[in-house]
Design a protein around this motif. Structure first.
Motif, short mmCIF file in Angstrom:
data_model
loop_
_atom_site.label_atom_id
_atom_site.label_comp_id
_atom_site.label_asym_id
_atom_site.label_seq_id
_atom_site.Cartn_x
_atom_site.Cartn_y
_atom_site.Cartn_z
N TRP A 159 0.81 -1.22 0.00
CA TRP A 159 0.00 0.00 0.00
C TRP A 159 0.84 1.27 0.00
N THR A 160 2.15 1.15 0.19
CA THR A 160 2.98 2.35 0.32
C THR A 160 3.45 2.91 -1.02
N ASP A 161 3.12 2.24 -2.13
CA ASP A 161 3.51 2.77 -3.45
C ASP A 161 3.02 4.20 -3.61
N GLY A 162 3.93 5.09 -3.93
CA GLY A 162 3.57 6.48 -4.17
C GLY A 162 3.60 7.36 -2.94
N GLY A 213 -7.65 -1.61 -5.57
CA GLY A 213 -8.04 -2.99 -5.84
C GLY A 213 -7.56 -3.98 -4.78
N GLN A 214 -7.22 -3.50 -3.60
CA GLN A 214 -6.71 -4.34 -2.52
C GLN A 214 -7.85 -4.65 -1.53
N ARG A 215 -8.79 -5.45 -2.00
CA ARG A 215 -9.98 -5.74 -1.21
C ARG A 215 -9.66 -6.40 0.13
N GLN A 216 -8.76 -7.37 0.12
CA GLN A 216 -8.42 -8.06 1.37
C GLN A 216 -7.74 -7.12 2.36
N LEU A 268 -9.15 -5.22 7.48
CA LEU A 268 -8.72 -4.80 8.82
C LEU A 268 -9.08 -3.34 9.11
N PRO A 269 -8.80 -2.39 8.21
CA PRO A 269 -9.22 -1.02 8.50
C PRO A 269 -10.74 -0.89 8.67
N ALA A 270 -11.51 -1.69 7.93
CA ALA A 270 -12.97 -1.64 8.08
C ALA A 270 -13.40 -2.12 9.47
N ILE A 271 -12.75 -3.18 9.95
CA ILE A 271 -13.05 -3.68 11.29
C ILE A 271 -12.66 -2.65 12.35
N LEU A 331 -10.58 6.53 5.35
CA LEU A 331 -9.64 6.87 4.28
C LEU A 331 -8.79 5.66 3.89
N ALA A 332 -8.39 4.86 4.87
CA ALA A 332 -7.60 3.66 4.59
C ALA A 332 -8.41 2.66 3.76
N VAL A 333 -9.66 2.45 4.14
CA VAL A 333 -10.53 1.54 3.38
C VAL A 333 -10.67 2.05 1.94
N ALA A 334 -10.94 3.34 1.79
CA ALA A 334 -11.11 3.91 0.45
C ALA A 334 -9.83 3.75 -0.38
N MET A 335 -8.68 4.00 0.23
CA MET A 335 -7.41 3.87 -0.49
C MET A 335 -7.18 2.44 -0.95
#
Length: 121
Positions: free
Chosen positions: A36-39, A94-97, A101-104, A85-89
Motif C-alpha cells: 500500500w505504500t507505493d507512491g 483494488g486491494q480488497r483483502q 482490517l481497516p474496516a473492522i 480513508l484507509a478503506v477507500a485507499m
C-alpha cells in the motif's frame, strides 16, 4: 457497557500504537516493501505512524487521568475518519483483502464514539 468500551479502547490503543510504532521504526526500504505504500514517501508513512500512536494514547489517557470526557470520543472519531480513508485507499487500489482490517477497526472506533457520547448524556 463501560467495561466493554474500556476493553475496546485498550485493544484499539494497543493495535494503533503497535502499528504506528512499526511505521516509525522500520527502515525506508522495509516501508517500501508494503504494497500500500507505493507512491507515498517514507516521511508521510512515518507521520501516519506518529498520528496512530497519538490516537492510541488519546483513547486511554483522558479516561485514566479524568480529563475531559469528550477527548476519548474525539480521538475515536479521528480514527473512524483515518480508517475510512484507509478503506477507500485500499479499495481504490483494488486491494480488497487489505481493506478488511481497516474496516473492522473503523467499526470498533465507531462503537467507542457512540458508547462514550451516549454515556455523556
Amino acid at each position: 457497557m463501560s467495561l466493554f468500551l474500556w476493553i475496546l479502547q485498550i485493544v484499539l490503543a494497543l493495535l494503533f500504537m503497535g502499528i504506528g510504532g512499526q511505521r516509525l521504526t522500520r527502515s525506508a526500504r522495509q516501508l517500501r516493501r508494503l504494497p500500500w505504500t507505493d507512491g507515498y514517501p517514507p516521511a508521510a508513512i512515518r507521520a501516519l505512524g506518529a498520528v496512530e500512536i497519538v490516537a492510541g494514547l488519546s483513547l486511554l489517557i483522558p479516561g485514566l487521568l479524568g480529563w475531559s470526557p469528550l477527548l476519548t470520543p474525539a480521538a475515536a472519531a479521528g480514527l473512524v475518519l483515518l480508517m475510512a480513508l484507509a478503506v477507500a485507499m485500499h479499495l481504490r487500489r483494488g486491494q480488497r483483502q487489505a481493506a478488511v482490517l481497516p474496516a473492522i477497526l473503523l467499526v470498533m472506533a465507531a462503537i467507542v464514539v457512540w458508547g462514550r457520547l451516549t454515556q455523556l448524556h
